[in-house]
Design a protein around this motif. Structure first.
Motif, PDB file in Angstrom:
ATOM      1  N   SER A  20     -18.431   2.499   2.759  1.00  0.00           N
ATOM      2  CA  SER A  20     -17.958   3.695   2.324  1.00  0.00           C
ATOM      3  C   SER A  20     -16.425   3.926   2.587  1.00  0.00           C
ATOM      4  N   THR A  21     -16.011   3.463   3.659  1.00  0.00           N
ATOM      5  CA  THR A  21     -14.694   3.320   4.048  1.00  0.00           C
ATOM      6  C   THR A  21     -13.804   2.524   2.911  1.00  0.00           C
ATOM      7  N   VAL A  22     -14.186   1.542   2.383  1.00  0.00           N
ATOM      8  CA  VAL A  22     -13.483   0.743   1.503  1.00  0.00           C
ATOM      9  C   VAL A  22     -13.427   1.563   0.069  1.00  0.00           C
ATOM     10  N   GLY A  23     -14.825   1.967  -0.318  1.00  0.00           N
ATOM     11  CA  GLY A  23     -14.926   2.951  -1.437  1.00  0.00           C
ATOM     12  C   GLY A  23     -13.973   4.098  -1.562  1.00  0.00           C
ATOM     13  N   GLY A  25     -11.259   4.339   0.470  1.00  0.00           N
ATOM     14  CA  GLY A  25      -9.951   3.966   0.126  1.00  0.00           C
ATOM     15  C   GLY A  25      -9.505   3.639  -1.239  1.00  0.00           C
ATOM     16  N   ILE A  26     -10.486   3.145  -2.090  1.00  0.00           N
ATOM     17  CA  ILE A  26     -10.523   2.710  -3.436  1.00  0.00           C
ATOM     18  C   ILE A  26     -10.223   4.099  -4.140  1.00  0.00           C
ATOM     19  N   TRP A  27     -11.127   4.780  -4.067  1.00  0.00           N
ATOM     20  CA  TRP A  27     -10.924   6.425  -4.668  1.00  0.00           C
ATOM     21  C   TRP A  27      -9.652   7.069  -4.424  1.00  0.00           C
ATOM     22  N   TYR A  28      -9.306   6.956  -2.809  1.00  0.00           N
ATOM     23  CA  TYR A  28      -8.033   7.564  -2.623  1.00  0.00           C
ATOM     24  C   TYR A  28      -6.767   7.070  -3.703  1.00  0.00           C
ATOM     25  N   ALA A  29      -6.898   5.566  -3.582  1.00  0.00           N
ATOM     26  CA  ALA A  29      -5.811   4.872  -4.123  1.00  0.00           C
ATOM     27  C   ALA A  29      -5.704   4.928  -5.687  1.00  0.00           C
ATOM     28  N   SER A  30      -6.955   5.299  -6.331  1.00  0.00           N
ATOM     29  CA  SER A  30      -6.745   5.502  -7.693  1.00  0.00           C
ATOM     30  C   SER A  30      -6.680   6.953  -8.152  1.00  0.00           C
ATOM     31  N   SER A  31      -6.973   7.847  -6.888  1.00  0.00           N
ATOM     32  CA  SER A  31      -6.457   9.419  -7.242  1.00  0.00           C
ATOM     33  C   SER A  31      -4.783   9.284  -7.234  1.00  0.00           C
ATOM     34  N   GLN A  32      -4.165   8.701  -6.146  1.00  0.00           N
ATOM     35  CA  GLN A  32      -2.840   8.596  -6.194  1.00  0.00           C
ATOM     36  C   GLN A  32      -2.353   7.917  -7.483  1.00  0.00           C
TER      37      GLN A  32
END
Length: 138
Positions: A20-23, A25-32
């Motif tokens: 969930s942490t990696v997911g 992070g991936i979600w946050y990076a894609s939104s940014q």
């Protein structure tokens, strides 16, 4: 070597936390990344609009300044045409003033000379009418 016994629930929760942490992070990076992409598009759009506005303002300013320069040139031409007549009139008035000033200076010098003569006569008269303080017995 014996492997330590690990509770399957603890291991599963650790795996879920890591996933969930990696997911996240991936979600946050894609939104940014999508926000940055949107802002980049806005900057490009604003740059194009700004360049168009700058060009429009520049064209307007050049046209206004051209009109002002034309008005100034017309005014200068009018002043030069009228200036020829005016300068002759000014020279004539200057000559009249100079002649008047010359006459005034001559009269002023005569008055000063008369005042000097009067002062000399007054001093002579005072000297002649003065009674001697110390008589030399003549």
């Amino acid at each position: 070597m014996d492997l330590p016994k690990v509770n399957i629930a603890v291991a599963a929760s650790a795996v879920v936390a890591i996933v969930s942490t990696v997911g996240g992070g991936i979600w946050y990076a894609s939104s940014q990344a999508s926000i940055i992409e949107g802002l980049t598009e806005q900057v490009e759009t604003l740059t194009i609009e700004n360049n168009a506005t700058d060009r429009t303002n520049l064209i307007r300013d050049v046209e206004e300044n051209t009109e002002r320069i034309d008005e100034i040139i017309e005014y200068i031409i009018e002043v030069e045409e009228e200036g020829g007549e005016t300068i002759d009139e000014i020279y004539e008035e200057f000559e009249l003033v100079y002649d008047d000033m010359s006459g005034f200076l001559t009269q002023f010098n005569q008055i000063v000379q008369l005042q000097a003569r009067i002062k000399t006569l007054e001093n002579t008269l005072e000297y002649l009418t003065r009674s001697p303080i110390h008589s030399d017995a003549r």
